[in-house]
Design an enzyme around this catalytic site. Sequence first.
Site, short mmCIF file in Angstrom:
data_model
loop_
_atom_site.label_atom_id
_atom_site.label_comp_id
_atom_site.label_asym_id
_atom_site.label_seq_id
_atom_site.Cartn_x
_atom_site.Cartn_y
_atom_site.Cartn_z
N CYS A 115 -3.83 50.85 33.46
CA CYS A 115 -3.77 52.26 33.90
C CYS A 115 -3.73 52.33 35.42
O CYS A 115 -3.25 53.30 35.98
CB CYS A 115 -4.95 53.03 33.35
SG CYS A 115 -6.52 52.24 33.75
N GLU B 98 -10.61 58.93 30.09
CA GLU B 98 -10.00 57.96 31.01
C GLU B 98 -8.57 57.79 30.53
O GLU B 98 -8.32 57.07 29.56
CB GLU B 98 -10.74 56.63 30.96
CG GLU B 98 -12.18 56.69 31.45
CD GLU B 98 -12.30 56.78 32.96
OE1 GLU B 98 -11.30 56.63 33.67
OE2 GLU B 98 -13.42 57.04 33.44
N LYS C 245 -14.58 52.66 18.15
CA LYS C 245 -13.31 52.44 17.46
C LYS C 245 -12.37 51.75 18.44
O LYS C 245 -11.79 52.38 19.31
CB LYS C 245 -12.72 53.79 17.04
CG LYS C 245 -11.92 53.82 15.76
CD LYS C 245 -10.58 53.11 15.79
CE LYS C 245 -9.55 53.59 16.76
NZ LYS C 245 -8.49 52.59 16.98
P1 NAP Z 1 -3.48 55.20 22.86
O1 NAP Z 1 -2.32 55.04 22.01
O2 NAP Z 1 -3.82 56.56 23.36
O3 NAP Z 1 -4.72 54.58 22.05
C1 NAP Z 1 -6.01 54.47 22.59
C2 NAP Z 1 -7.03 54.47 21.47
O4 NAP Z 1 -6.99 55.73 20.80
C3 NAP Z 1 -6.75 53.41 20.39
O5 NAP Z 1 -7.99 52.95 19.90
C4 NAP Z 1 -6.02 54.24 19.33
O6 NAP Z 1 -6.10 53.69 18.04
C5 NAP Z 1 -6.78 55.55 19.41
N1 NAP Z 1 -6.05 56.69 18.88
C6 NAP Z 1 -4.72 56.87 18.81
N2 NAP Z 1 -4.46 58.08 18.24
C7 NAP Z 1 -5.65 58.65 17.95
C8 NAP Z 1 -6.05 59.88 17.34
N3 NAP Z 1 -5.17 60.79 16.94
N4 NAP Z 1 -7.37 60.13 17.19
C9 NAP Z 1 -8.30 59.22 17.61
N5 NAP Z 1 -7.98 58.04 18.19
C10 NAP Z 1 -6.68 57.76 18.37
O7 NAP Z 1 -3.41 54.30 24.17
P2 NAP Z 1 -3.05 52.76 24.26
O8 NAP Z 1 -1.58 52.62 24.10
O9 NAP Z 1 -3.95 51.95 23.40
O10 NAP Z 1 -3.49 52.44 25.75
C11 NAP Z 1 -2.67 52.62 26.83
C12 NAP Z 1 -3.02 53.89 27.58
O11 NAP Z 1 -4.40 53.85 27.97
C13 NAP Z 1 -2.23 54.02 28.86
O12 NAP Z 1 -1.77 55.33 29.04
C14 NAP Z 1 -3.27 53.68 29.94
O13 NAP Z 1 -2.98 54.22 31.20
C15 NAP Z 1 -4.52 54.22 29.35
N6 NAP Z 1 -5.70 53.59 29.96
C16 NAP Z 1 -6.46 54.34 30.80
C17 NAP Z 1 -7.56 53.76 31.42
C18 NAP Z 1 -8.40 54.57 32.37
O14 NAP Z 1 -9.50 54.13 32.67
N7 NAP Z 1 -7.96 55.71 32.87
C19 NAP Z 1 -7.88 52.43 31.17
C20 NAP Z 1 -7.07 51.69 30.31
C21 NAP Z 1 -5.98 52.30 29.70
P3 NAP Z 1 -4.87 52.81 17.48
O15 NAP Z 1 -5.02 51.49 18.09
O16 NAP Z 1 -5.07 52.77 16.02
O17 NAP Z 1 -3.61 53.52 17.86
#
Ligand code: NAP
Length: 488
Positions: free
Chosen positions: A295, A261, A185
């Site tokens: 991140c 992650e 997804k």
């Molecule tokens: P996000 O809002 O948490 O979304 C990530 C993914 O989860 C998207 O595909 C999102 O879908 C989905 N999602 C959201 N709510 C969900 C739920 N209730 N159930 C299942 N899936 C759900 O994060 P983001 O804004 O896309 O990404 C930024 C974050 O990712 C930052 O905090 C960054 O630090 C972190 N990140 C971490 C790493 C690492 O390796 N540690 C790498 C890259 C990014 P939708 O698109 O539909 O909302």
Amino acid sequence: MTTDDRERRVIDAAPTGLFIGGTWRAASGGRTLAVEDPATTDTLCRVADATPEDATAALDAACAVQQQWAAMPPRERGEILRRTYEIIIERADELALLMTLEMGKPLAESTGEVTYAAEFLRWFAEEAVRIDGRWAREPGGKGRLVTMKQPVGPCLLITPWNFPMAMGTRKIGPAVAAGCTMVVKPAQQTPLSMTMLASIMTEAGLPPGVLNVITASSAGKTVGPLMTDKRLRKMSFTGSTPVGQRLMEQAAGNLLRISMELGGNAPYLVFDDADLDLAVDQAMIAKMRNMGESCVAANRFHVQQGVAEEFAARLAERMGALTVGRGTEATVNVGPLIDGVQRTKVAELVDNAVDHGAKVMVGGEAPDRPGYFYAPTVLQGVPQTADMFAEEIFGPVAPVYSFSTEEEALAAANGSDYGLVAYAFTRDLGRSIRVMEGLETGMVGMNKGLVSNAAAPFGGVKWSGFGREGGREGIEEYLSTKYVAIDA
Ligand code: NAP
């Protein structure tokens, strides 16, 4: 419409349906969601908006072929990954353009991500044939202890928008190598890089049902039924910490294997014995890769008092010289942020720091133009009471804090709920060792502003999650150990 002919061809080549059981299909309710160019706010195209029933159909397809896929010779699984790697490298230009259009990063950075994404497939192609076990004599001498590694089973892989292809291949590569089937997804803002990858993997020979992709506007509702489905055995998530916490609660009910992650808040330490040219050069990478939407982006620059002012001035000069614009233009270094929500959050964090007494050395505002742009910004004299000390900025903003002693620097670096990566710049060997050992993070960049490498174990501690992606560790997330006792 501001897309030119080549851009239109690249967009039109990307599949827009759901990929289930090896075929592309519309969402069961016929709904679609818009994919936007963040540099113009124009709609690039629309993709299928999956229902929970579609997600279940994707899991059905993954479960149907799990056994057969696990039995496929490791070399053949590896060769599919290797062929995918080769096709991606061959088509890197078009894939990079597609990524820039849906995500905004400059073309050179998209090309870098496409190569980085492909490297995970090459790495795990090589790991597929190195899955092994142990043979040991039971300590009492009578029996034998044998272990074998087996695929964990069907996986749900959820990825973010900031690295739309690499965050996918970091999970898909080891899952394919280990013999797992999967439902992916991708983030709703950037589905096209993932649908394109699915199409390339099919071309490379991946059998139907092994990889299924669902795009959706309401992630929680759509994948909710999968999280409670006992056929699902593993969930790997890359995204924000609050969503990760919610998914962990759901995973607990189904006792899923999980990898998390999550968010970061990387400290970047510069000691007064550091090579300042190097520290400034690397700061530009650690801060500005992906417009700060990473991140592992440096979120806090902690600089020793003797060099803090000079470091901030030199960083401000470099940041001020960057060209902001649509990432498709060759001269652009800084693209737009992903959307209006993200830009508002960045602007609020900057305003809050200024209210707390920070001085804006460069930037500090959104340029007056269409798209979700924010100017590269350096803030000096930021107090630790400003919100951005504790929060992930996820934008092109570099706050400079100062410290006097090594102990103070380590305390400030570790004074965060997060623990993904830290960077440290010093020429003193003893200090390097004390600092790399003392940092509470999963990764350290020592005199280096970039740690990402397919051959290395990427991951965090504390609120940045657990599990490792890449390196020899990466495939372990998709394997379980079976032990067999043999009497002899
Ligand atoms: P996000 O809002 O948490 O979304 C990530 C993914 O989860 C998207 O595909 C999102 O879908 C989905 N999602 C959201 N709510 C969900 C739920 N209730 N159930 C299942 N899936 C759900 O994060 P983001 O804004 O896309 O990404 C930024 C974050 O990712 C930052 O905090 C960054 O630090 C972190 N990140 C971490 C790493 C690492 O390796 N540690 C790498 C890259 C990014 P939708 O698109 O539909 O909302």
